[in-house]
Design an enzyme around this catalytic site. Structure first.
Site, PDB file in Angstrom:
ATOM      1  N   CYS A   1       4.058 -15.975  35.972  1.00 24.67           N
ATOM      2  CA  CYS A   1       4.518 -16.853  34.896  1.00 24.67           C
ATOM      3  C   CYS A   1       3.458 -16.965  33.811  1.00 24.67           C
ATOM      4  O   CYS A   1       2.365 -16.427  33.928  1.00 24.67           O
ATOM      5  CB  CYS A   1       4.781 -18.230  35.435  1.00 24.67           C
ATOM      6  SG  CYS A   1       3.280 -18.951  36.053  1.00 24.67           S
ATOM      7  N   CYS A  41      -0.021 -17.911  34.715  1.00 23.47           N
ATOM      8  CA  CYS A  41      -0.876 -16.887  35.343  1.00 23.47           C
ATOM      9  C   CYS A  41      -1.607 -16.103  34.260  1.00 23.47           C
ATOM     10  O   CYS A  41      -2.725 -15.644  34.439  1.00 23.47           O
ATOM     11  CB  CYS A  41      -0.057 -15.889  36.135  1.00 23.47           C
ATOM     12  SG  CYS A  41       1.086 -16.632  37.264  1.00 23.47           S
ATOM     13  N   ASP A  63       2.753   1.760  -4.097  1.00 20.86           N
ATOM     14  CA  ASP A  63       1.983   2.691  -4.887  1.00 20.86           C
ATOM     15  C   ASP A  63       2.985   3.750  -5.353  1.00 20.86           C
ATOM     16  O   ASP A  63       3.887   4.108  -4.604  1.00 20.86           O
ATOM     17  CB  ASP A  63       0.907   3.319  -4.006  1.00 20.86           C
ATOM     18  CG  ASP A  63       0.063   4.272  -4.804  1.00 20.86           C
ATOM     19  OD1 ASP A  63      -0.277   3.923  -5.939  1.00 20.86           O
ATOM     20  OD2 ASP A  63      -0.234   5.370  -4.308  1.00 20.86           O
ATOM     21  N   ASP A  85      -0.012   5.607   0.772  1.00 19.14           N
ATOM     22  CA  ASP A  85      -0.155   6.757   1.664  1.00 19.14           C
ATOM     23  C   ASP A  85      -1.375   6.634   2.574  1.00 19.14           C
ATOM     24  O   ASP A  85      -1.624   7.488   3.396  1.00 19.14           O
ATOM     25  CB  ASP A  85      -0.180   8.067   0.872  1.00 19.14           C
ATOM     26  CG  ASP A  85      -1.317   8.095  -0.127  1.00 19.14           C
ATOM     27  OD1 ASP A  85      -2.225   7.246  -0.034  1.00 19.14           O
ATOM     28  OD2 ASP A  85      -1.298   8.962  -1.025  1.00 19.14           O
ATOM     29  N   ASP A 115      -5.358   4.347  -0.847  1.00 18.75           N
ATOM     30  CA  ASP A 115      -4.951   2.949  -0.961  1.00 18.75           C
ATOM     31  C   ASP A 115      -5.569   2.078   0.112  1.00 18.75           C
ATOM     32  O   ASP A 115      -5.215   0.907   0.217  1.00 18.75           O
ATOM     33  CB  ASP A 115      -3.438   2.786  -0.800  1.00 18.75           C
ATOM     34  CG  ASP A 115      -2.672   3.830  -1.530  1.00 18.75           C
ATOM     35  OD1 ASP A 115      -3.077   4.142  -2.648  1.00 18.75           O
ATOM     36  OD2 ASP A 115      -1.686   4.333  -0.983  1.00 18.75           O
TER      37      ASP A 115
END
Ligand code: AMP
Length: 743
Positions: A13, A16, A440, A638, A642
């Site tokens: 659970c 844990c 871009d 790309d 950038d």
């Protein structure tokens, strides 16, 4: 820093999860511990190479969980693709199955006898006395508790030693209390009986709780295995062997022996075993599994092929550029695995709640017990006990721990099969909050393959203009330069090497070619060198207004011509922007081009807000500017020039080229350069977060409705156990529904 990723057994659970994270996090030199309940794995980073994993395993074991360090070969499974991660868990599955069936076989008569025992019709047929019946029930229940249910008690015990509690503790205390009381009542009835009657026993409650919780675990485990089918599918894409050419001879080798430079022979129907470049033949290749693109892609000599894709009809040979762990496929698997084991912020909050939930529930149950003892009347002890058990059982936060990770696993898998790779849960959660997307232009909205469309010489021959300009441009890596060089090549113009050369990023080039001073670039560059461009006036305007990039070429201080270059819009760009506009997301275009070129392209693609003449280093600032206005900004680029802008954005989206998927600065990588995937990625995020919220609702509703009912004595603990196991199953099934969602 070394990343370790190993399976953990015995977690049940949400509490844990925090427990195991805490145990491991206490070790020195350990960082970023992350437990995933759905995949039942823990990942963490360690500082030194000879880190003592054994002692970590011991500490974890001390709490009743097990780190699976064995299976010597992948003792430490780095986040790589070798071996199926699902195999290890099957043992666990088998164990639960065995325990469940044992428990079930004993519970059926246990339950039947107990229930029917209340009817006089049955009592008249049943040959045994109540006293004797209770002893039979004790015999039936004992193996359920000590054999089938031992896991709960083992973990409860280990936890108790450390004064902690989690879901197993609730099951153990609940069923243990019912069993313990009933055993005393059966063997020493006088100690619990008030009026000399035989006391009521609750063996069936203990037995049914264990059986139902085990059933829940079994169903849940089964469903959980399905959540990860995406990774399994990806792993199956990797063939076991490859045929390579050694001299003239074809030899079959194991895929692990492949090296870069090997020549691989591919026939129709073959899976591509590595990344590489075709050096003989041609074919159509189905790349759907990697890029999400369903139409087969034509490949010829010089084309790139991607590991894990399938050759359809032709035959070809290719030279390996990346093999093994460096292939696109291996990177994708690694990224998806990483995303699946990461936590979105929403889960961190859930973990916090879960970690205090169990102790609070135990205290609350004790309080309820005391209250019922005081107000319960004649049978106050047994009433108090059964309500205490009911509260404990209905409060199990089992579904809570599964709500988020199962959705993240299915969601990131769904993304991968659509060519959308998400770095982590955080990005997956953030993507649905995006309000502005900045694109871009070059290579993102456009093909990124500009071509020369017009050459306009002034007092010079066209060939000479092109020859001088292309010679200079041959030194630059810019797509504009590539277009100009290509144009010269197609006219068979031979280029000369410039004597000097200077690249002014965002402006153009200057240099000396054949003793002439050449300046090639935009208006700003011309002004910088005081070159008059008046005579170009109208032509320049017309071409720019058509969306073309026009560069000026000056020779020895005088304007000698212009070259117009066009970079076509990608086929999907217009539709992609349309879709984003429909989703009410603001779109912005950035470009280094001048204003009229930019305006024309923005208009064509349907973007109203654009920024022209942006210098490469200015992109990140524009992202910041939008962020400061309170926008949640995604930057699509790309990933090469950038990077700073991608990193600055709230969500950096890199457009892949099909070969580079692990773009570090991007949170989302679109494997295929298709912009329609941008809206798909946002939808993916929306659907995944929606699923998580639904799951959390289902996980909490059982507890919130159930706990008060149980406290008031209106909930049978067996119904509580049924509700609990159903809540986990419904949560996992809800996550699985996501798998079939169309993005
Ligand atoms: P960029 O920021 O790379 O998009 O470049 C912005 C502008 O600078 C382009 O639109 C061109 O006008 C000019 N430019 C950049 N690189 C070159 C080049 N190699 N040759 C000529 N012009 C260039």
């Amino acid at each position: 820093m070394k990343k370790i990723d190993i399976p953990v057994e015995g977690m049940t659970c949400a509490s844990c999860v925090t427990r195991v994270e805490k145990i491991i996090g206490k070790f020195e030199g350990v960082r970023n511990v992350n437990v995933n309940l759905a995949s039942e794995r823990v990942s963490f980073e360690v500082e030194n190479d000879n880190f003592d994993l054994e002692s970590v395993a011991e500490a974890v074991q001390d709490y009743g969980y097990k780190l699976k360090l064995d299976s010597s070969a992948d003792k430490i499974r780095y986040l790589s693709s070798d071996g199926s991660p699902l195999k290890e868990k099957d043992e666990y599955f088998e164990e639960i199955k065995k325990d469940f069936f044992l428990s079930l076989i004993l519970t059926i008569p246990l339950f039947t006898i107990s229930m029917l025992g209340d009817y006089s019709f049955f009592q008249s047929l049943w040959p045994f006395s109540v006293d004797y019946t209770n002893k039979i029930l004790l015999i039936l229940t004992t193996p359920i508790i000590f054999v089938a249910g031992k896991r709960f008690f083992k973990i409860f015990w280990s936890n108790l030693k450390h004064f902690s509690a989690e879901m197993n503790s609730l099951v153990a205390i609940g069923s243990g209390a019912a069993y313990g009381y009933s055993t005393v009542a059966t063997l020493f009835p006088e100690t619990v009986s008030l009026h000399g009657d035989l006391p009521h026993v609750y063996f069936e409650t203990a037995g049914v709780i264990i059986t139902l919780i085990l059933m829940g675990k079994l169903l849940e485990h089964n469903a959980k295995r399905k959540t990860n089918s995406a990774i399994k599918k990806l792993m199956e894409l990797k063939p076991k062997t490859a045929r390579i050419l050694v001299g003239e001879i074809e030899t079959e080798i194991q895929i692990s022996e492949l090296k870069t430079g090997d020549i691989i022979v591919i026939r129709p129907g073959d899976k591509i075993p590595a990344d590489g470049i075709i050096n003989w033949g041609s074919s159509a290749i189905d790349e759907a599994m990697i890029t999400g693109e369903s139409i087969p892609v034509e490949k010829n000599i010089g084309s790139k092929v991607i590991s894990g894709t399938i050759n359809i009809n032709g035959a070809f040979n290719f030279k390996v550029t990346e093999a093994g762990d460096n292939t696109v496929l291996a990177q994708i698997i690694r990224l998806v695995e990483q995303a699946q084991s990461s936590k979105p912020p929403i889960q961190k909050m859930v973990d916090k709640i879960a970690s205090v939930f169990v102790p609070v529930v135990v205290l609350f149950a004790i309080a309820i017990f005391v209250v019922w003892l005081l107000i319960g009347g004649d049978n106050s002890f047994s009433t108090a006990l059964i309500n205490f058990v009911a509260v404990l059982i209905i409060a199990c936060p089992c579904a809570l721990g599964l709500a988020t990770p199962t959705a993240i696993i299915v969601g990131s898998g769904l993304g991968a099969s659509n060519g959308i790779l998400i770095r982590n849960g955080e990005s997956l959660e953030l993507a649905q909050k995006i309000t502005t997307i900045i694109f871009d232009k070059t290579g993102t909205l456009t093909e990124g393959k500009p071509a020369v469309t017009e050459i306009l010489p002034m007092n010079i021959s066209e060939d000479e203009l092109l020859q001088l300009c292309a010679s200079l441009e041959s030194q630059s890596g810019h797509p504009i330069a590539a277009a100009i060089v290509e144009a010269a090549k197609s006219k068979n113009i031979s280029l000369s090497k410039p004597e000097s050369f200077q690249n002014l990023s965002g402006f153009g080039l200057t240099g000396i070619v054949e003793e002439k001073a050449i300046i090639s670039g935009n208006l700003n560059l011309m002004s910088e060198y005081s070159i008059k461009v008046d005579k170009a006036g109208k032509q320049f305007e017309d071409l720019s207004a058509g969306g073309k990039t026009v560069i000026y070429i000056a020779i020895d201080g005088e304007l000698k011509g212009m070259i117009a270059i066009e970079d076509k819009l990608k086929e999907t760009s217009v539709k992609a922007i349309e879709e984003l506009n429909r989703m009410d997301i603001k779109t912005v275009m950035l470009t280094g081009d001048n204003k009229s070129t930019a305006e024309s392209i923005a208009r064509k693609v349907g973007i109203s807000d654009f920024r022209a003449e942006v210098l490469p280093e200015g992109k990140a600032n524009i992202v910041k500017e939008f962020q400061s206005k309170g926008e949640v900004v995604a930057m699509v680029g790309d990933g090469i020039n950038d990077s700073p802008a991608l990193a600055q954005a709230d969500v950096g989206i890199a457009i892949g080229t099909g070969t580079d998927v692990a773009i570090e600065t991007a949170q989302i990588t679109l494997v295929q350069g298709n912009l329609l995937s941008v809206s798909k990625a946002i939808n993916l995020s929306r659907y995944t977060i929606r699923t998580i919220k639904q799951n959390l609702f289902w996980a909490f509703i059982y507890n919130t409705v159930g706990i008060p009912l149980a406290a008031m004595g209106l909930l049978n603990p067996m119904i509580g156990a049924l509700a609990m196991s159903l809540s986990s199953v419904s949560v996992v099934s809800n996550s699985l529904r996501l798998k079939r969602t169309k993005l």
